[in-house]
Design a protein around this motif. Structure first.
Motif, PDB file in Angstrom:
ATOM      1  N   TRP A 192       0.852  -1.186   0.000  1.00 51.99           N
ATOM      2  CA  TRP A 192       0.000   0.000   0.000  1.00 51.99           C
ATOM      3  C   TRP A 192       0.886   1.233   0.000  1.00 51.99           C
ATOM      4  O   TRP A 192       1.554   1.523   0.986  1.00 51.99           O
ATOM      5  N   VAL A 193       0.898   1.948  -1.118  1.00 48.17           N
ATOM      6  CA  VAL A 193       1.723   3.152  -1.261  1.00 48.17           C
ATOM      7  C   VAL A 193       0.803   4.336  -1.006  1.00 48.17           C
ATOM      8  O   VAL A 193      -0.140   4.591  -1.761  1.00 48.17           O
ATOM      9  N   ILE A 194       1.054   5.057   0.078  1.00 50.13           N
ATOM     10  CA  ILE A 194       0.129   6.071   0.578  1.00 50.13           C
ATOM     11  C   ILE A 194       0.776   7.448   0.509  1.00 50.13           C
ATOM     12  O   ILE A 194       1.940   7.616   0.893  1.00 50.13           O
ATOM     13  N   ARG A 265       3.056  13.424   3.342  1.00 49.86           N
ATOM     14  CA  ARG A 265       3.935  12.334   3.768  1.00 49.86           C
ATOM     15  C   ARG A 265       3.614  11.118   2.924  1.00 49.86           C
ATOM     16  O   ARG A 265       2.468  10.687   2.842  1.00 49.86           O
ATOM     17  N   GLY A 266       4.636  10.553   2.295  1.00 55.00           N
ATOM     18  CA  GLY A 266       4.492   9.331   1.545  1.00 55.00           C
ATOM     19  C   GLY A 266       5.059   8.171   2.331  1.00 55.00           C
ATOM     20  O   GLY A 266       6.082   8.315   3.003  1.00 55.00           O
ATOM     21  N   MET A 267       4.399   7.013   2.262  1.00 59.38           N
ATOM     22  CA  MET A 267       4.859   5.846   3.012  1.00 59.38           C
ATOM     23  C   MET A 267       4.354   4.583   2.323  1.00 59.38           C
ATOM     24  O   MET A 267       3.443   4.640   1.492  1.00 59.38           O
ATOM     25  N   ILE A 269       3.079   0.626   3.325  1.00 58.84           N
ATOM     26  CA  ILE A 269       2.706  -0.308   4.389  1.00 58.84           C
ATOM     27  C   ILE A 269       2.334  -1.650   3.755  1.00 58.84           C
ATOM     28  O   ILE A 269       1.619  -1.693   2.760  1.00 58.84           O
ATOM     29  N   ARG A 270       2.864  -2.722   4.330  1.00 60.60           N
ATOM     30  CA  ARG A 270       2.496  -4.069   3.887  1.00 60.60           C
ATOM     31  C   ARG A 270       2.373  -4.959   5.113  1.00 60.60           C
ATOM     32  O   ARG A 270       3.228  -4.923   6.001  1.00 60.60           O
ATOM     33  N   ASN A 271       1.312  -5.742   5.140  1.00 60.18           N
ATOM     34  CA  ASN A 271       1.106  -6.678   6.236  1.00 60.18           C
ATOM     35  C   ASN A 271       1.090  -5.985   7.596  1.00 60.18           C
ATOM     36  O   ASN A 271       1.473  -6.551   8.610  1.00 60.18           O
ATOM     37  N   GLY A 272       0.656  -4.713   7.597  1.00 60.20           N
ATOM     38  CA  GLY A 272       0.565  -3.979   8.845  1.00 60.20           C
ATOM     39  C   GLY A 272       1.856  -3.374   9.329  1.00 60.20           C
ATOM     40  O   GLY A 272       1.916  -2.859  10.451  1.00 60.20           O
ATOM     41  N   TYR A 273       2.910  -3.393   8.492  1.00 59.44           N
ATOM     42  CA  TYR A 273       4.211  -2.856   8.888  1.00 59.44           C
ATOM     43  C   TYR A 273       4.695  -1.844   7.864  1.00 59.44           C
ATOM     44  O   TYR A 273       4.400  -1.947   6.672  1.00 59.44           O
ATOM     45  N   PHE A 274       5.469  -0.872   8.347  1.00 60.07           N
ATOM     46  CA  PHE A 274       6.082   0.089   7.445  1.00 60.07           C
ATOM     47  C   PHE A 274       7.183  -0.602   6.629  1.00 60.07           C
ATOM     48  O   PHE A 274       8.182  -1.054   7.182  1.00 60.07           O
TER      49      PHE A 274
END
Length: 312
Positions: A192-194, A265-267, A269-274
Motif C-alpha cells: 500500500w503506497v500512501i 507524507r508518503g509511506m 505499508i504491507r502486512n501492517g508494517y512500514f
C-alpha cells in the motif's frame, strides 16, 4: 551601555498575544544584534551573550503554538549562537543533536516539543541518525529526570520508533466516498503506497500530482496499490487514484502517530508494517527503482500475527 536598550526590551513578559509576539521578536532582535556584532568584537559580544542567556524565555506562549516552526528554529539558532559566543561549557555535542536535546530537556511546553519532534520526523534527514539521537536522549534522561516526568519523553521515543521501517503501522480506519474502509494495520502482501495531502495546500497538491504520475508507472503492477489520503475534511480532488479520508476526530491522532508535520507524507505499508516509513523526495525514475527494491524486502522478518490493511 551598547546593549542596554536591547536588554531593557527583554524585561517583563506580557500576557497578551501582542505582548508575547513582541517579547519573542525582541529576544530575536537582541540575538541577531549580538551575533552580528560578534563578527567585529567577539569579546564585547561574548559578555552581552552571557547577560542575554539568563533572560531568554524559551517557554513563551508564542513558541508553544503549533505551526510556528520558523520562529522556533530562529529562536533555537539564536540560542545556540549565544551559547557559542558566551563559551558556555556543555557535555552535549554541537549541531542538530544539541538542538534536539535542548528542545527535549529545556523547553517546558509539550506543544513545542511535539512541533519540533514532528518536523524532525517528517524531514529528509537520515532516520537512523535521528533515531540514535533520541535513543541517547532517553538514556540520558534516565539519570537526570524523575521517572514520572520521563513518561512524556518516552512517548516521543515510542512514536518515533513506530514510524520507522520495519515497525508496526498504528491502526487507523480510512474511508472512501463509497463507504469503503481500509484499515492501516491489516494483514496482506499488497504494497500500500500512501500519500497524504490537503486540497487547500498548494505545495502538498504539487507533491500529490507527482505521486499520481508515479502511480501511473505502476498501473499494471498488481503488487502495488497507490492511494491518496485527504487530511482535510471535505471533498477530495478528482484523480486517477483511490481517495480516502479520516474521520475529523481521528486526524489529530493520525498526524501525531504518523509523525506528519505539514500535509505531505508518503509511506509504504504491507502486512501492517512500514516497508518504507518515508518516501524520499527523489526523481521519479529513482523512486521506481526504490519501490521495486522495497517489494523484495519483507518487514518484519517474523510473521505478523495481528489484525492488519484490509478493504471492505
Amino acid at each position: 551601555m551598547k546593549y542596554s536598550f536591547l536588554l531593557w526590551l527583554l524585561a517583563g513578559w506580557g500576557l497578551s498575544a501582542t505582548a508575547q509576539q513582541a517579547s519573542i521578536q525582541n529576544q530575536l532582535t537582541a540575538m541577531h544584534k549580538i551575533a552580528a556584532d560578534g563578527l567585529q568584537d567577539s569579546a564585547t559580544a561574548s559578555k552581552a551573550a552571557i547577560r542575554l542567556l539568563a533572560q531568554l524565555d524559551p517557554d513563551n506562549a508564542l513558541l508553544a503554538t503549533q505551526g510556528n516552526d520558523s520562529i522556533i528554529n530562529s529562536y533555537l539558532d539564536g540560542f545556540f549562537e549565544m551559547r557559542h559566543l558566551a563559551g558556555v561549557a556543555t557535555h552535549f555535542d554541537n549541531g542538530s543533536n544539541m538542538r534536539l536535546k535542548y528542545v527535549l530537556y529545556n523547553v517546558q511546553s509539550d506543544r513545542v516539543r511535539w512541533a519540533y519532534y514532528q518536523r524532525v520526523a517528517a524531514g529528509r534527514t537520515t532516520l537512523n541518525d535521528d533515531y540514535s539521537i533520541l535513543k541517547e536522549v532517553k538514556a540520558d534522561l534516565a539519570f537526570v529526570v524523575p521517572a514520572r516526568q520521563r513518561m512524556k519523553y518516552d512517548s516521543l521515543f515510542s512514536i518515533w520508533y513506530n514510524v520507522r521501517q520495519g515497525e508496526p503501522a498504528p491502526a487507523f480506519t480510512l474511508y472512501n466516498n463509497q463507504e469503503g474502509r481500509l484499515v492501516t494495520n491489516a494483514p496482506g502482501e499488497k504494497m500500500w503506497v500512501i500519500q497524504t495531502y490537503a486540497p487547500s495546500d498548494t505545495a502538498s497538491m504539487r507533491i500529490y500530482q507527482d505521486f499520481c504520475a508515479l502511480a501511473q508507472r505502476f498501473a499494471n503492477d498488481t503488487n502495488f496499490i497507490f492511494i491518496g489520503v485527504n487530511l482535510q475534511p471535505g471533498t477530495a480532488p478528482a484523480t486517477m487514484l483511490p481517495q480516502y479520508h479520516l474521520l475529523p476526530k481521528d486526524i489529530p491522532a493520525f498526524r501525531r502517530l504518523y509523525a506528519i508535520h505539514g500535509n505531505s507524507r508518503g509511506m509504504i505499508i504491507r502486512n501492517g508494517y512500514f516497508q518504507m516509513a518515508t518516501i524520499p523526495d527523489a526523481p521519479e525514475n529513482m523512486l521506481v527503482l526504490l519501490l521495486h527494491y522495497s517489494a523484495n524486502m519483507h518487514y518484519p522478518d517474523n510473521e505478523h500475527r495481528e489484525t492488519s490493511i484490509s478493504v471492505e
